[in-house]
Design a protein around this motif. Structure first.
Motif, PDB file in Angstrom:
ATOM      1  N   GLU A 393     -62.634 -93.087 -24.802  1.00 21.64           N
ATOM      2  CA  GLU A 393     -63.197 -92.117 -24.504  1.00 21.64           C
ATOM      3  C   GLU A 393     -63.201 -91.760 -22.884  1.00 21.64           C
ATOM      4  O   GLU A 393     -63.172 -92.416 -22.168  1.00 21.64           O
ATOM      5  N   VAL A 394     -62.804 -90.612 -22.564  1.00 25.20           N
ATOM      6  CA  VAL A 394     -62.802 -90.056 -21.177  1.00 25.20           C
ATOM      7  C   VAL A 394     -63.719 -88.884 -20.918  1.00 25.20           C
ATOM      8  O   VAL A 394     -63.942 -88.158 -21.953  1.00 25.20           O
ATOM      9  N   GLU A 395     -63.952 -88.473 -19.478  1.00 27.18           N
ATOM     10  CA  GLU A 395     -64.640 -87.229 -19.197  1.00 27.18           C
ATOM     11  C   GLU A 395     -63.613 -86.116 -19.126  1.00 27.18           C
ATOM     12  O   GLU A 395     -62.598 -86.272 -18.565  1.00 27.18           O
ATOM     13  N   ILE A 396     -63.765 -85.050 -19.563  1.00 27.01           N
ATOM     14  CA  ILE A 396     -63.263 -83.794 -19.444  1.00 27.01           C
ATOM     15  C   ILE A 396     -63.936 -82.476 -18.672  1.00 27.01           C
ATOM     16  O   ILE A 396     -65.285 -82.755 -18.817  1.00 27.01           O
ATOM     17  N   VAL A 397     -63.295 -81.712 -18.127  1.00 28.26           N
ATOM     18  CA  VAL A 397     -64.168 -80.701 -17.530  1.00 28.26           C
ATOM     19  C   VAL A 397     -63.473 -79.539 -17.916  1.00 28.26           C
ATOM     20  O   VAL A 397     -62.188 -79.063 -17.827  1.00 28.26           O
ATOM     21  N   PHE A 398     -64.332 -78.603 -18.878  1.00 27.33           N
ATOM     22  CA  PHE A 398     -63.872 -77.418 -19.374  1.00 27.33           C
ATOM     23  C   PHE A 398     -63.771 -76.151 -18.181  1.00 27.33           C
ATOM     24  O   PHE A 398     -64.489 -76.106 -17.241  1.00 27.33           O
ATOM     25  N   PHE A 399     -62.960 -75.471 -18.386  1.00 23.61           N
ATOM     26  CA  PHE A 399     -62.596 -74.348 -17.305  1.00 23.61           C
ATOM     27  C   PHE A 399     -63.582 -73.182 -17.357  1.00 23.61           C
ATOM     28  O   PHE A 399     -64.251 -72.928 -18.588  1.00 23.61           O
ATOM     29  N   PRO A 400     -64.430 -72.761 -16.607  1.00 26.33           N
ATOM     30  CA  PRO A 400     -65.665 -71.979 -16.606  1.00 26.33           C
ATOM     31  C   PRO A 400     -65.117 -70.639 -17.057  1.00 26.33           C
ATOM     32  O   PRO A 400     -64.053 -70.000 -16.929  1.00 26.33           O
ATOM     33  N   SER A 401     -65.821 -70.042 -17.946  1.00 27.85           N
ATOM     34  CA  SER A 401     -65.727 -68.726 -18.517  1.00 27.85           C
ATOM     35  C   SER A 401     -66.632 -67.506 -17.478  1.00 27.85           C
ATOM     36  O   SER A 401     -67.420 -68.139 -16.925  1.00 27.85           O
ATOM     37  N   SER A 402     -66.412 -66.393 -18.099  1.00 27.06           N
ATOM     38  CA  SER A 402     -66.966 -65.320 -17.379  1.00 27.06           C
ATOM     39  C   SER A 402     -68.318 -65.273 -17.527  1.00 27.06           C
ATOM     40  O   SER A 402     -68.808 -65.837 -18.683  1.00 27.06           O
ATOM     41  N   ASP A 403     -69.216 -65.001 -16.456  1.00 29.41           N
ATOM     42  CA  ASP A 403     -70.658 -64.715 -16.630  1.00 29.41           C
ATOM     43  C   ASP A 403     -71.255 -63.438 -17.371  1.00 29.41           C
ATOM     44  O   ASP A 403     -72.189 -63.407 -17.898  1.00 29.41           O
ATOM     45  N   LEU A 404     -70.161 -62.612 -17.565  1.00 27.96           N
ATOM     46  CA  LEU A 404     -70.358 -61.408 -18.449  1.00 27.96           C
ATOM     47  C   LEU A 404     -70.228 -61.525 -19.922  1.00 27.96           C
ATOM     48  O   LEU A 404     -69.587 -60.994 -20.705  1.00 27.96           O
ATOM     49  N   SER A 405     -71.305 -62.414 -20.549  1.00 30.43           N
ATOM     50  CA  SER A 405     -71.321 -62.535 -21.837  1.00 30.43           C
ATOM     51  C   SER A 405     -72.459 -61.733 -22.472  1.00 30.43           C
ATOM     52  O   SER A 405     -73.405 -61.176 -22.030  1.00 30.43           O
ATOM     53  N   LEU A 406     -72.449 -61.830 -23.801  1.00 29.44           N
ATOM     54  CA  LEU A 406     -73.416 -61.073 -24.547  1.00 29.44           C
ATOM     55  C   LEU A 406     -74.512 -62.238 -24.828  1.00 29.44           C
ATOM     56  O   LEU A 406     -75.439 -61.629 -25.283  1.00 29.44           O
TER      57      LEU A 406
END
Length: 406
Positions: A393-406
């Motif tokens: 197991e390793v650590e991953i960082v997801f790319f941020p998504s837009s703030d304009l969510s429902l």
């Protein structure tokens, strides 16, 4: 050279949320509340019907079928001013106020109209059936949204129902972006024999906008003190300045040399991270400044690791508001790491047993934007990490998504 964690701590400790401003609700999507918001009304204001049907007394319909006399109507936005007495019913519509004396609603599908003056109830309702009591959703004065909340579409609908036409929100940070270097030109401009397209400005501007902030592209400063000095002055009105290129110590790396004469106070430069070693942070005449490397992947990765949390703080959010980390299993062996924390571009897929598998690209050159564009995440390799085997197991960082969510 300082660690990634120390660099983040130094940047964030120097920043605070921008002052609030008042805006109309119609412009509030993606904004951050600067204060708690309480309802200015009760919803619904009175008991109302949840169905089209008939308002009745439950006692009159305990035995069905029951024939009742229809004495009036209660439409939404109107109502029936009289009282429902024994043996009586009122035609009611969804949202219509429940008249005095009635304590249940029978939906019209469970009724018949023998004539215009009467209704036959075929299904006995219990007391309170299909009635929305006053304040079912919320009551006047009730605090429903708290300071620090990033407003989404659902919040906008709630605020409208709360009768809140204006809001106090944090100002959106304005980020001035200045590329540097004789070797780069903007997309569409003529290319010299040894020049390349400047991707950093547009990529960083898109990152800033996706994080709910304003981007101000200043252009490209050429490798002369005069050009850099002149273009940097345009950032005076911004809340944050980001430069790309010129952050190292070569003869054409002018950021520290030139801007130092303009009041740049450097907190640190050089971090133990790959990609992104030549990183500058300081204050230029009171404006926070982040000097990113010129290599496009280094620039974009550093913007995710350092610029995103800085903008979150300025916008009144938690520093990790834009960061989502997780764990995944390696699909391949990877070698030991050196003294620099490494952010590897990688892809993700589901294994046969449902495990999340991460595969780093074999080539990690910091000029290769195609690998960054196609990546699903960044695989974090701590400084001095030993070799890891497939399945670990390793650590991953997801790319941020837009703030304009429902």
């Amino acid at each position: 050279m300082i660690s990634v964690q120390e660099a983040r701590q130094r940047i964030l400790s120097s920043l605070s949320a921008l002052p609030p401003e008042q805006i109309f609700l119609s412009s509030a999507l993606g904004r951050v509340l600067a204060e708690d918001v309480s309802a200015r009304c009760t919803q619904p204001p009175v008991a109302v019907s949840a169905m089209d049907g008939y308002a009745v007394r439950a006692a009159d319909t305990a035995t069905v079928p029951a024939d009742l006399t229809v004495i009036g109507e209660a439409p939404a936005g109107g109502g029936f001013n009289g009282v429902v007495n024994p043996g009586e019913a009122v035609r009611i519509f969804t949202g219509g106020p429940v008249p005095e004396g009635a304590d249940a609603v029978v939906m019209q599908e469970d009724t018949e109209r023998p004539d215009k003056k009467s209704v036959r109830i075929k299904l006995a309702p219990h007391e309170g059936k299909f009635i929305r009591p006053a304040g079912l959703d919320f009551s006047e004065g009730e605090t429903l949204l708290r300071a620090g909340k990033t407003l989404n579409a659902r919040d906008i609908a709630l605020l409208a129902a709360m009768n809140v036409p204006w809001l106090m929100v944090r100002q959106r940070p304005t980020v001035a972006i200045l590329a540097t270097g004789d070797e780069v030109v903007m997309p569409g401009e003529p290319l010299g024999p040894s020049q390349i397209i400047s991707s950093n400005s547009l990529g960083l501007a898109a990152t800033v906008e996706a994080l709910g902030c304003r981007a101000q592209i200043l252009g490209i400063a050429r490798d002369t003190p005069e050009s850099l000095r002149q273009m940097a002055t345009a950032a005076a009105s911004a809340d944050f300045l980001v430069t790309t290129g010129g952050a190292s110590v070569g003869d054409h790396d002018l950021i520290q040399f030139v801007l130092g004469d303009e009041g740049l106070k450097v907190d640190f430069w050089k971090i133990a991270m790959r990609p992104g070693k030549p990183l500058i942070f300081g204050q230029l005449a009171g404006t926070p400044m982040l000097g990113l490397p010129g290599n496009p992947v280094s620039s974009m990765v550093c913007s995710l690791v350092f610029l995103a949390p800085a903008l979150a703080v300025l916008a009144g959010k938690s520093p990790d508001a834009f960061e989502r980390r997780g764990r995944a299993k390696l699909s391949v062996d990877i070698p030991e790491n050196d003294h620099r924390e490494e952010m590897l571009r990688a892809t993700l897929q589901k294994g046969s047993n449902g495990d999340l598998l991460v595969t780093p690209y074999k080539k990690q050159d910091s000029s290769m934007l195609s690998k960054l564009s196609n990546a699903d995440c960044l695989l974090v390799r701590p400084a001095n990490a030993p070799a890891s085997r497939a399945g670990e197991e390793v650590e991953i960082v997801f790319f941020p998504s837009s703030d304009l969510s429902l």
